[in-house]
Write a protein that holds these residues in place. Structure first.
Motif, mmCIF file in Angstrom:
data_model
loop_
_atom_site.group_PDB
_atom_site.id
_atom_site.type_symbol
_atom_site.label_atom_id
_atom_site.label_comp_id
_atom_site.label_asym_id
_atom_site.label_seq_id
_atom_site.Cartn_x
_atom_site.Cartn_y
_atom_site.Cartn_z
ATOM 1 N N GLU A 123 0.845 -1.181 0.000
ATOM 2 C CA GLU A 123 0.000 0.000 0.000
ATOM 3 C C GLU A 123 0.882 1.232 0.000
ATOM 4 N N ARG A 147 -14.598 -3.246 -2.667
ATOM 5 C CA ARG A 147 -14.157 -1.865 -2.906
ATOM 6 C C ARG A 147 -13.185 -1.852 -4.087
ATOM 7 N N GLY A 158 -9.164 2.862 -4.827
ATOM 8 C CA GLY A 158 -9.687 3.610 -3.690
ATOM 9 C C GLY A 158 -9.146 3.082 -2.380
ATOM 10 N N ALA A 159 -9.062 1.747 -2.255
ATOM 11 C CA ALA A 159 -8.624 1.138 -1.002
ATOM 12 C C ALA A 159 -7.141 1.375 -0.731
ATOM 13 N N HIS A 210 -6.226 5.621 -2.551
ATOM 14 C CA HIS A 210 -7.126 6.707 -2.176
ATOM 15 C C HIS A 210 -7.489 7.585 -3.380
ATOM 16 N N ARG A 211 -7.795 6.913 -4.485
ATOM 17 C CA ARG A 211 -8.186 7.591 -5.709
ATOM 18 C C ARG A 211 -9.625 7.236 -6.037
ATOM 19 N N ASP A 212 -10.246 8.077 -6.866
ATOM 20 C CA ASP A 212 -11.616 7.791 -7.304
ATOM 21 C C ASP A 212 -11.650 7.272 -8.739
ATOM 22 N N SER A 270 5.088 6.558 -3.058
ATOM 23 C CA SER A 270 4.395 7.761 -2.633
ATOM 24 C C SER A 270 5.314 8.645 -1.811
#
Length: 296
Positions: free
Chosen positions: A120, A158, A162-163, A166-168, A193
């Protein structure tokens, strides 16, 4: 930090981090330049482990449940994630994701199977998950694992972007959508990141009609530095460079000028240029800028 080793095509260790030396109870001097199967694997398992490591060069990744031998002769059961990275000649990066005392019953070494792990962004944790690749449900999580154990059932259903990111919307560099690869599995490398160091090696593999698995291993800056140093040593050995020529090669590859190198090494700029000319000739490079093709 997890125990990490970097090996060449023959399984010889070129880099061992502190976590690996602590786990095995061996100083780096006992590991570097020796084959994994020679120094880390019980003798009777050497052939199977060697075959499994060589098989990684013809596929994306493998996860092995095997054993390692410490300096005092203790056997540890480990889960070993191995991936072939870089450009030819490839290197093996082996990460021990789980270790513990040997179980009462002997642990067999199974045929290697693909390791699907995802880290992640910002967490530096290896995960694996399976998603839908159908147009209307693309990215929907079907299963999530950590260290080979299924978990995070609350994430199922999900979207992965997104999970984890953290994007749509799907990630722009997703290996399932960014390009049309010539073959599977497809791997990309991207910067991690802002909350974590290094880079992420992302691999996507279709698992059936409408499903796929994605793996991401985070490689930190410390490991990247080790890989660079290992590449310098390999090039220096292959070209039979002198110790001083190897020193000059290291700084040239880092983009340092002859003036800077002369200051760092405490020699004249004329001597630096003399060593530079010799090492370029031995490496078959025309200019110092041509050295980049040897590293990338």
């Amino acid at each position: 930090m997890r125990p990490i080793a970097v090996m060449d095509r023959r399984g010889r260790i070129e880099l061992a981090n502190g976590a690996l030396t602590s786990l095995l109870g061996r100083p780096r001097e006992e590991l570097l330049g020796r084959r994994w199967t020679e120094v880390c694997t019980p003798r009777e398992q050497g052939r199977e482990v060697g075959q499994a490591l060589r098989a990684v060069f013809t596929s994306a990744e493998h996860r092995l449940e095997t054993e390692v031998l410490t300096r005092v002769g203790e056997r540890l059961a480990v889960e070993l994630d191995v991936a072939a990275v870089g450009r030819p000649p490839l290197r093996l990066v082996a990460i021990i994701t789980r270790s513990g005392p040997l179980l009462p019953m002997p642990l067999p070494i199974p045929m290697p199977r693909q390791a699907q792990a995802h880290a992640e962004p910002g967490q530096g944790q290896d995960l694996s998950y399976e998603i839908s690749t159908e147009l209307e449900t693309f990215g929907t999580l079907k299963s999530v694992w950590r260290a080979g154990q299924m978990e995070h059932e609350d994430m199922v259903g999900r979207p992965c972007f997104g999970a984890f990111a953290h994007r749509d919307a799907p990630c722009q560099d997703c290996p399932l959508t960014a390009v049309a690869p010539m073959s599977w599995p497809h791997t990309i490398v991207r910067q991690a990141s802002a909350a974590s160091e290094g880079f992420e090696v992302v691999t996507a593999t279709p698992t059936g009609v409408g499903t796929a698995r994605v793996s991401v291993h985070t490689i930190g800056d410390t490991t990247l530095t080790g890989l660079f140093e290992a590449k310098v040593r390999r090039l220096a050995r292959a070209a039979r460079l002198s110790e001083r020529e190897g020193d000059v090669l290291r700084y040239l590859a880092l983009g340092r000028s002859p003036t800077d190198i002369s200051t760092v090494l405490g020699i004249t700029e004329r001597t630096v240029k003399f060593h530079q000319a010799n090492l370029l000739r031995k490496l078959g490079a025309e200019t110092r800028f041509d050295l980049l093709r040897l590293f990338f």
